[in-house]
Write a protein that holds these residues in place. Structure first.
Motif, short mmCIF file in Angstrom:
data_model
loop_
_atom_site.label_atom_id
_atom_site.label_comp_id
_atom_site.label_asym_id
_atom_site.label_seq_id
_atom_site.Cartn_x
_atom_site.Cartn_y
_atom_site.Cartn_z
N ASP A 24 0.83 -1.21 0.00
CA ASP A 24 0.00 0.00 0.00
C ASP A 24 0.86 1.26 0.00
O ASP A 24 0.57 2.24 -0.70
CB ASP A 24 -0.92 -0.03 1.22
N MET A 80 -5.37 -3.21 -5.25
CA MET A 80 -5.12 -2.27 -4.17
C MET A 80 -5.01 -0.85 -4.69
O MET A 80 -5.45 0.10 -4.04
CB MET A 80 -3.86 -2.69 -3.40
N PRO A 85 -8.73 -2.17 0.28
CA PRO A 85 -7.87 -1.97 1.46
C PRO A 85 -6.88 -3.12 1.64
O PRO A 85 -7.16 -4.27 1.28
CB PRO A 85 -8.88 -1.93 2.62
N ARG A 134 -18.72 -4.76 1.14
CA ARG A 134 -18.14 -3.72 0.28
C ARG A 134 -19.25 -2.88 -0.36
O ARG A 134 -19.14 -1.66 -0.47
CB ARG A 134 -17.29 -4.34 -0.81
N ALA A 257 -3.22 -3.27 8.82
CA ALA A 257 -3.85 -2.23 8.02
C ALA A 257 -4.68 -1.29 8.89
O ALA A 257 -4.74 -0.08 8.65
CB ALA A 257 -4.72 -2.85 6.94
N LEU A 261 -2.65 1.99 8.80
CA LEU A 261 -3.27 2.74 7.71
C LEU A 261 -4.65 3.29 8.07
O LEU A 261 -5.24 4.03 7.28
CB LEU A 261 -3.39 1.86 6.45
N GLN A 263 -7.32 1.56 8.12
CA GLN A 263 -8.31 0.87 7.29
C GLN A 263 -9.04 -0.17 8.14
O GLN A 263 -8.57 -1.29 8.31
CB GLN A 263 -7.64 0.21 6.09
#
Length: 322
Positions: A24, A80, A85, A134, A257, A261, A263
């Motif tokens: 990422d 990605m 994510p 999603r 993540a 991040l 996420q």
């Protein structure tokens, strides 16, 4: 397993789980296919001049390079880049288990066990729940596209798994290094075609610290260090004792993540991820062999095609490209 080797197994899970965070990071600075090319160029060079060619036909080495490396990671990095994510990518990629079972059954006539079929079914349900999560997320239906690209990456990995069966007995480290040679030029050519020469030239001209860190981590740690430790463990212990460490990679990826991040998956995405990982575990982990006495032989449980967990070698043989 000794405490030292137990810690090394946990270290591999940590390296491979946080690998998705490193990807990422690199994608913030570089085009996805260019990043794949750089990664595998570093894996191959300069080691290819010092590592003997593995005892496997060129068609097998090229097939592994095209499907397990170029196809899998080209599609994964693209997914990605499109917005999937990092944590979910670590989970969704495990759909390779389903494709490996199906392709091995069709091509190699390997009959999967009932446990593996149930695991694959559970994995499909998990993928469906993740997809539903999603759709209900902030991005709506558009978020399905990168997920489907990641599923295609799992398909490519599954094809590579079946091809790699022909490399059994070959030096795993040599397979990793020599098959990496296949990746950089096709990835660069495809990036030139899809992104354009100007964008590719700009990607090389503006390489920043994010790309350098990402390539160093994914090639140096995830591919070479992680693979070396994993292969050493497989050389010392039964595969059934080593493979559970690979099942830690998706949870580590999700956690990394979320922490690094920000996420954080929604409830449906987490539930689907849990189902998918449970399906992989059901297909990969086998009951312990029953030890008998006297003239009765100890029989291993019926097996089907190898199930590859994230960051684990191909099947459970000493081959790894992640």
């Amino acid at each position: 397993m000794t405490p030292r080797h137990l810690l090394l197994g946990l270290l591999v899970a940590l390296i491979w789980g946080t690998n998705f965070v490193a990807i990422d990071l690199g994608l913030r600075d570089t085009l996805p296919l260019v990043l794949v090319a750089l990664r595998f160029a570093l894996v191959a060079l300069p080691l290819v001049f010092f590592v003997p060619k593995p005892d496997a036909p060129w068609r097998v080495i090229i097939g592994i390079g095209l499907f397990m490396s170029a196809g899998q990671f080209g599609l994964l990095f693209t997914a990605m880049h499109l917005g999937l994510p990092a944590g979910l990518a670590a989970v969704v990629l495990q759909c390779q288990m389903i494709f490996t079972l199906a392709i091995a059954a069709l091509v190699l006539r390997e009959r999967p066990t009932r446990r593996q079929l149930l695991g694959a079914l559970l994995g499909v349900v998990g993928l469906g729940v993740v997809a539903l999560g999603r759709v209900e997320g902030d991005s709506g239906a558009a978020a399905i596209v990168p997920m489907l690209v990641c599923v295609a990456a799992g398909l490519s990995w599954g094809i590579g798994n079946v091809i790699s069966r022909s490399a059994r007995g070959a030096n795993g480290f040599g397979i990793v290094v020599w098959s990496a040679l296949v990746v950089p030029l096709p990835m660069l050519a495809l990036s030139l075609l899809l992104d354009g020469p100007a964008a590719v030239g700009d990607a090389f001209a503006t390489i920043g610290w994010e790309t350098i860190v990402s390539v160093a981590y994914t090639a140096g740690f995830a591919s070479l260090v992680g693979y070396t430790i994993w292969n050493m463990l497989l050389g010392r212990y039964p595969a059934a004792m080593v493979s559970p460490f690979a099942l830690l990679v998706p949870p580590v990826g999700l956690a990394a993540a979320a922490v690094m991040l920000g996420q954080v998956p929604n409830t449906l995405e987490l539930a689907g991820s849990a189902l998918l990982v449970a399906g992989v575990a059901m297909g990969q982990l086998r009951p312990r062999m029953r030890v008998t006495t006297g003239d009765e032989a100890t029989q291993p449980p019926a097996g089907g095609p190898p199930i590859v967990a994230p960051g684990s070698p191909t099947g459970l043989s000493p081959v790894r490209l992640d």
